[in-house]
Structures are given as structure tokens and as C-alpha cells.
Design a protein around this motif. Sequence first.
Motif, mmCIF file in Angstrom:
data_model
loop_
_atom_site.group_PDB
_atom_site.id
_atom_site.type_symbol
_atom_site.label_atom_id
_atom_site.label_comp_id
_atom_site.label_asym_id
_atom_site.label_seq_id
_atom_site.Cartn_x
_atom_site.Cartn_y
_atom_site.Cartn_z
ATOM 1 N N PHE A 255 0.844 -1.281 0.084
ATOM 2 C CA PHE A 255 0.246 -0.032 0.166
ATOM 3 C C PHE A 255 1.209 1.385 -0.261
ATOM 4 O O PHE A 255 1.431 1.481 1.166
ATOM 5 N N ALA A 256 1.052 1.539 -0.905
ATOM 6 C CA ALA A 256 1.826 2.657 -1.287
ATOM 7 C C ALA A 256 1.291 4.056 -1.372
ATOM 8 O O ALA A 256 -0.053 4.582 -2.531
ATOM 9 N N PRO A 257 1.145 5.304 -0.541
ATOM 10 C CA PRO A 257 0.931 6.681 -0.103
ATOM 11 C C PRO A 257 1.964 7.464 -1.377
ATOM 12 O O PRO A 257 2.692 7.571 -1.121
ATOM 13 N N ARG A 258 1.468 8.823 -1.910
ATOM 14 C CA ARG A 258 1.683 9.902 -1.834
ATOM 15 C C ARG A 258 0.884 11.616 -1.913
ATOM 16 O O ARG A 258 -0.743 10.790 -2.601
ATOM 17 N N PHE A 259 1.061 11.681 -1.234
ATOM 18 C CA PHE A 259 0.256 13.090 -0.543
ATOM 19 C C PHE A 259 1.333 13.868 -1.116
ATOM 20 O O PHE A 259 2.605 13.790 -1.108
ATOM 21 N N TRP A 260 1.311 15.735 -1.691
ATOM 22 C CA TRP A 260 0.926 16.302 -2.316
ATOM 23 C C TRP A 260 0.059 16.841 -1.235
ATOM 24 O O TRP A 260 -0.777 17.288 -1.420
ATOM 25 N N VAL A 261 1.149 18.502 -1.694
ATOM 26 C CA VAL A 261 0.558 20.129 -1.559
ATOM 27 C C VAL A 261 1.215 21.122 -2.195
ATOM 28 O O VAL A 261 2.375 20.868 -2.789
#
Length: 135
Positions: free
Chosen positions: A101-107
Motif C-alpha cells: 500500500f503505497a501512499p503519495r501525498f502532495w500539497v
Amino acid sequence: MTIKTFRTPAVAAFGLLASACATPYAAQENYLHVESPECDTADQCEIMWGAALTWVQQNCGFRIENITDNFIQTHKSGDFSDIKLGYEVTKTPLGQGRYKFAPRFWVNNWMSASHAKQQEARFKIDIARDSVADE
């Protein structure tokens, strides 16, 4: 003798301040190295995918825009002053019924970029913990 008495607390106070300043950097270093959670069985994978979806719903400032059996993606902000995070989670097959389960969060706001990395680590820790708690 007075100088020696004064110097010992001053040295101790300096050491305490120096270690307090170093603590956030050590914590920052730790969250950068949290591994993505993995599942080994179909039941565990289902629990973790459900936990991932719930986590995104409860922690994201944007609505979910795209969801499949292997992918969750939230709406992305075009506003550079926006400090809310956009989320993307991919369930990647590793073979033999195992998934990562690979998350990628950005802003968009560069001042909040470290917050995205902290949230990624929090996601990884929470999903791994939830999968063990539900077994």
C-alpha cells in the motif's frame, strides 16, 4: 568554588537545550524512512484497503475523485495558497497474493511540503497497525 558551581548547571542547561534542538530533526529523519505496509493474505489485504479508504476519507481536505480496487485519488487543488493535502494510494501487487500500500501525498503550498511527508508516514503506520488490530 562559586565558579565551578555556576558552570555545572550552565553546562547541563546548554546540553539540555542542544538535545532539545536536535530532537525534531531526529523525528523528521525517522518519518522519512517508514516502509509502506504490505499484506500477506486476502483477508488482511481487504482489511488494509478498507482502512486506507477510511483513513483518506477522515484525513483529507478534498473529496475522493477516483477509486478502484487498487487506487484511491482525491481532488487536486490548483490554488498555490491552499495548504490542504491531495492524496493518492496505490495497492501494488507483489505476487503470491501479497500487496503493498503505497501512499503519495502532495500539497501545492511549498511551505507545507514537510507536512505531506509526515502524513505519508502516519498513513503507513496507521494502516499497518489497523491490519494487526483487526486480525
